[in-house]
Enzyme design. Structure first.
Site, mmCIF file in Angstrom:
data_model
loop_
_atom_site.group_PDB
_atom_site.id
_atom_site.type_symbol
_atom_site.label_atom_id
_atom_site.label_comp_id
_atom_site.label_asym_id
_atom_site.label_seq_id
_atom_site.Cartn_x
_atom_site.Cartn_y
_atom_site.Cartn_z
ATOM 1 C CD GLU A 108 26.067 9.779 23.967
ATOM 2 O OE1 GLU A 108 25.880 11.000 24.177
ATOM 3 O OE2 GLU A 108 26.273 9.311 22.848
ATOM 4 C CG ASP A 159 26.555 20.277 25.652
ATOM 5 O OD1 ASP A 159 26.479 19.363 24.823
ATOM 6 O OD2 ASP A 159 27.200 20.194 26.712
ATOM 7 C CE1 TYR A 190 26.740 12.119 18.257
ATOM 8 C CE2 TYR A 190 26.980 11.209 20.468
ATOM 9 C CZ TYR A 190 26.324 12.030 19.575
ATOM 10 O OH TYR A 190 25.261 12.779 20.000
#
Length: 263
Positions: free
Chosen positions: A49, A60, A175
């Site tokens: 990734e 994030d 995911y």
């Protein structure tokens, strides 16, 4: 079939688990980032990734936010990220690469132009965290038509009513974000993850890869044992940021990969 589809077909036949490693393009600098990228296959990484730095990375945590800031300050762009992928392919590497990031840089480049350029560079899939399924016509469906997997995130708050919508146009793998919140926060626990993975697998034939909160080979092994594999991001980014030699960073990655492959 994409490189990602081929990988999971092989792992499924062998009963193996996938190790996915995240790194930020251009961090801690372009030279070291390039060296780390090219060293990932030999370190046992099954899918890379590659983070595209962005000024407002809302999903994030601090570790990856700072990595993105360093990369941007070092001049990394979406175009240069694609150049990194192209050089990786020119060196003969076949490990699948998924670009992970946000929609704004893609939108600014133009979706059609971006998809042509990404495919030509050797990108295999996309994770774009700020485009919900309701916006699939924007990028997801064009990406699939261009031959790129579009990987969607499911979370602990994705209930049974929402899950089919999330899965509808997903390809490559699902995911599963093992914890609520931002990257690099709490530790993932296999006992909590297992029933969620089972719930998702009842709704799709796609592999389910678990990320967020995995920091050690032991944790990678535990999570991979209840899923089709695992993703490690913040721990690798933090290791790269220490200034250690690239060989030591890759040794750290290798330990995580070995853990996941034991899962």
């Amino acid at each position: 079939m994409s490189r990602i589809d081929d990988l999971f077909a092989r792992l499924n036949a062998e009963g193996g688990k996938a190790f996915v490693a995240y790194m930020m393009a251009g961090d801690p600098d372009v030279a070291r980032s390039t060296e780390i990228l090219h060293g990932m296959p030999a370190a046992g990484v099954d899918i890379i990734e590659l983070g595209v730095p962005f000024t407002d990375p809302m999903a994030d945590g601090p570790t990856i936010q700072l990595a993105g800031q360093r990369a941007l300050e070092g001049g990394m762009t979406l175009s240069k990220t694609l150049d990194m992928v192209r050089a990786f392919r020119d060196a003969g590497h076949e490990t699948p690469i998924v670009l992970m990031g946000y929609y704004n840089p893609i939108f600014n480049r133009g979706v059609d132009t971006f998809l042509v350029d990404a495919k030509a560079a050797g990108v295999d899939g996309l994770i774009v965290v700020d485009l919900p399924p309701e916006e699939d016509d924007e990028l997801c469906i064009p990406a699939q038509k261009a031959g790129l997997n579009f990987i969607r995130l499911a979370t602990p708050t994705t209930d049974d009513k929402r899950l089919p919508t999330v899965l509808r146009n997903t390809s490559g793998f699902v995911y599963y974000v093992s914890i609520t919140g931002i990257t690099g926060s709490a530790e993932a626990q296999a006992v909590d993850v297992a029933p969620e993975v089972a719930r998702i697998k009842k709704a799709t034939d796609l592999p389910v890869i678990v990320g967020f909160g995995i920091k050690t080979p032991e944790a990678a092994e535990g999570i991979a044992s209840v899923a089709d594999g695992c993703v490690v991001g913040s721990a690798i980014v933090a290791e790269a940021a220490t200034g250690k030699p690239v060989a030591e960073v890759l040794d750290f990655v290798r330990g995580l990969a070995e853990g996941a492959h034991r899962g």
